[in-house]
Design a protein around this motif. Sequence first.
Motif, PDB file in Angstrom:
ATOM      1  N   GLY A 112       9.564   5.058   9.841  1.00 26.54           N
ATOM      2  CA  GLY A 112       8.366   5.522  10.521  1.00 26.54           C
ATOM      3  C   GLY A 112       7.365   6.236   9.652  1.00 26.54           C
ATOM      4  O   GLY A 112       6.415   6.830  10.167  1.00 26.54           O
ATOM      5  N   PHE A 113       7.521   6.195   8.328  1.00 26.90           N
ATOM      6  CA  PHE A 113       6.601   6.878   7.435  1.00 26.90           C
ATOM      7  C   PHE A 113       5.462   5.952   7.023  1.00 26.90           C
ATOM      8  O   PHE A 113       5.687   4.786   6.668  1.00 26.90           O
ATOM      9  N   LEU A 114       4.250   6.483   7.058  1.00 25.70           N
ATOM     10  CA  LEU A 114       3.055   5.734   6.687  1.00 25.70           C
ATOM     11  C   LEU A 114       2.685   6.027   5.229  1.00 25.70           C
ATOM     12  O   LEU A 114       3.186   6.989   4.634  1.00 25.70           O
ATOM     13  N   PRO A 115       1.795   5.212   4.652  1.00 26.79           N
ATOM     14  CA  PRO A 115       1.345   5.489   3.286  1.00 26.79           C
ATOM     15  C   PRO A 115       0.830   6.914   3.095  1.00 26.79           C
ATOM     16  O   PRO A 115       1.051   7.531   2.049  1.00 26.79           O
ATOM     17  N   LEU A 116       0.154   7.469   4.120  1.00 24.06           N
ATOM     18  CA  LEU A 116      -0.360   8.831   3.991  1.00 24.06           C
ATOM     19  C   LEU A 116       0.776   9.840   3.856  1.00 24.06           C
ATOM     20  O   LEU A 116       0.653  10.831   3.119  1.00 24.06           O
ATOM     21  N   HIS A 117       1.868   9.605   4.562  1.00 24.25           N
ATOM     22  CA  HIS A 117       3.022  10.503   4.430  1.00 24.25           C
ATOM     23  C   HIS A 117       3.521  10.549   2.996  1.00 24.25           C
ATOM     24  O   HIS A 117       3.713  11.624   2.419  1.00 24.25           O
ATOM     25  N   ILE A 118       3.709   9.373   2.426  1.00 24.67           N
ATOM     26  CA  ILE A 118       4.289   9.328   1.089  1.00 24.67           C
ATOM     27  C   ILE A 118       3.292   9.794   0.028  1.00 24.67           C
ATOM     28  O   ILE A 118       3.669  10.355  -0.990  1.00 24.67           O
ATOM     29  N   LEU A 154       0.834  -1.203   0.000  1.00 22.07           N
ATOM     30  CA  LEU A 154       0.000   0.000   0.000  1.00 22.07           C
ATOM     31  C   LEU A 154       0.869   1.255   0.000  1.00 22.07           C
ATOM     32  O   LEU A 154       0.575   2.237  -0.707  1.00 22.07           O
ATOM     33  N   TYR A 155       1.924   1.216   0.761  1.00 21.72           N
ATOM     34  CA  TYR A 155       2.867   2.339   0.795  1.00 21.72           C
ATOM     35  C   TYR A 155       3.441   2.604  -0.596  1.00 21.72           C
ATOM     36  O   TYR A 155       3.491   3.742  -1.068  1.00 21.72           O
TER      37      TYR A 155
END
Length: 623
Positions: free
Chosen positions: A325-331, A296-297
């Motif tokens: 520590g980065f989530l899919p929303l971050h990317i 998903l990321y």
Amino acid sequence: MATKISTSRQQTSTLGSEEYSLYSSMSEEELIQMAIEQSLMDPSSGQTAAQGHQKLVATASEEAATASRPNRAPHSSTWAQNFQSQPNPKNREQDPIVVAIMNGDTDTLTNIIKSERNLAEPNKDGWLPLHDASYYGQLECLKLLLKAFPATIDRRTLQEETALYLATIRGHIECINYLLQCGAEPDIANKSRETPLYKACERKHLEAVKLLVQYNSDVNHRCNRGWTALHEAVARNDLEAIDILVTGGAKIEAKNAYGITPLFVAAQSGQLDSLRYLAKCGAEINTQANDSASALYEASKNGHTSIVAFLLSQGADANKANKDGFLPLHIAARKKDNEEIVSMLIPVTSRVRIKRSGISPLHIAAERNNNGSLEELIDAGYDVNATLSFERARLYEDRRSTALYFSVINNNIDATEMLLDAGANPNVDIINPLLISIRHGCLRTMNMLLDHGANIDAYIATHPTAFPATIMFSMKYLSMLKYLMDLGSDADSCFICEYGNGPHPPVEDSRRREFESENTANKQPKIIQFCEMVSTPEFSRWAGPIIDVLLDYVGNVQLCARLQEHLDSYEDWAGIKRKADPPRPLVHLCRLKIRSILGRNRFALLDDLPLPQRLIQYLKYEC
């Protein structure tokens, strides 16, 4: 604010990686010192802050969320690898054997064989006539050569390529079929450990895939990068090949050297049909690569909207973070025109996990100038005053911490306005965003920040001055300095000097004490006086005009010995010194008093007050 980054390190790592060791190893005082000193440079002498910081990591975001592995989908051979599968053209057109094979001239080839010439002897590239026959797809020539020299069927070139391998990369099905019937080993790999089946999937030669699987080719063989034939078929969205491989026993959870499964490849490369097929076969939706990035990321990073929608519909976990520590929303917030994915991820992303990561997607959207995503996040209620964690903030030389700072340093007026209207506090960062807007010379941003409560007399706590940093940042631009004075900045503080008419320390010494990078933790930094700052080489030539502007906004003041020395150094500045002599004209003192009573907020509405036009002009220094 101009910044200059003295490093040429690569930008392939993520936040928190070794590429930031330069900044992370420096003390806060050293970093703020660097930011301030270079903010006072001429724009022509160095890059702007925005340019400097865009060279960083593409700051907290761009490579920030990318894993240390390269993007592996689709996986294809390099030009060099392809070239290795071609016969050396030098002098080959003069070789009668090769000419006969290329032309399919079986009679000539038969005569050569009957002449008892040894055709089992390779050339300098390791090629046999059998290899040429396979490469050029000359079946009859192939039959003659195998009949005469059957032991050469699995002989390899210097690149470890067999006749079957060469026939496969060229898609010569009849040759492939005949070689397999004659007992050719289907799993002999080239130097890159790529088998004929692997190359058939890479080249999308479906008939070759069918034949090779039929003859028990190893469907789970891995190349030197860990890729299987299924990885290749998925990368090319070849459903028929995928079905043949899976039916033939291919492992759908096979991982390559980076921990990437075929489903991950489908998500990464946007192959929805392949993704559906693998999911139907039970492939793990939440598969993660070695760097912990999920499918998903990866789909979110590459902007594959339909893939993200399908993964979420199948229960993909939006709260699986990569190793940094980065989530899919971050990317997702990093990529432009990605608002749809951002809107899909917002409701399924934990705010607690976002907070734990130490960086809000607002920071990333603001840093990347992705106003659409920024608006989506603001509308969803993300805290516009969220700050970077200490670990994240220290990766920037200026120790920035808010999304507003990112927008201002990027000179993104629309994003700045959005954040301010949503309640962003302009006085959170160590270096006030107002100082950045002054350095950019952007009046619109300055006014927006001031209208929303930015401190017009902002200081920098780690590098204290006896006068506002807003004045320090505008001293080279007299029109900007006057504009700040008109808005009510504190000019009186510039004429308060601890040395008065007494002797002042040498300029070099005082400046060195201010910007000394070896200050101990328990030593208080020295407060810089206005007279010391204006005596530095950067400002000394402007000293007279700067003092002249400031004198218009103060009453009776005493010039210290150093300021008097400056004014005495140029004959043209003698009038400025006389201007400072007390007592100041009453008309001037009255103007200052009225402006003080009005205050900044009401002074901004001066034109709307029921006052005579001449009085308004008088208060605005227009007469």
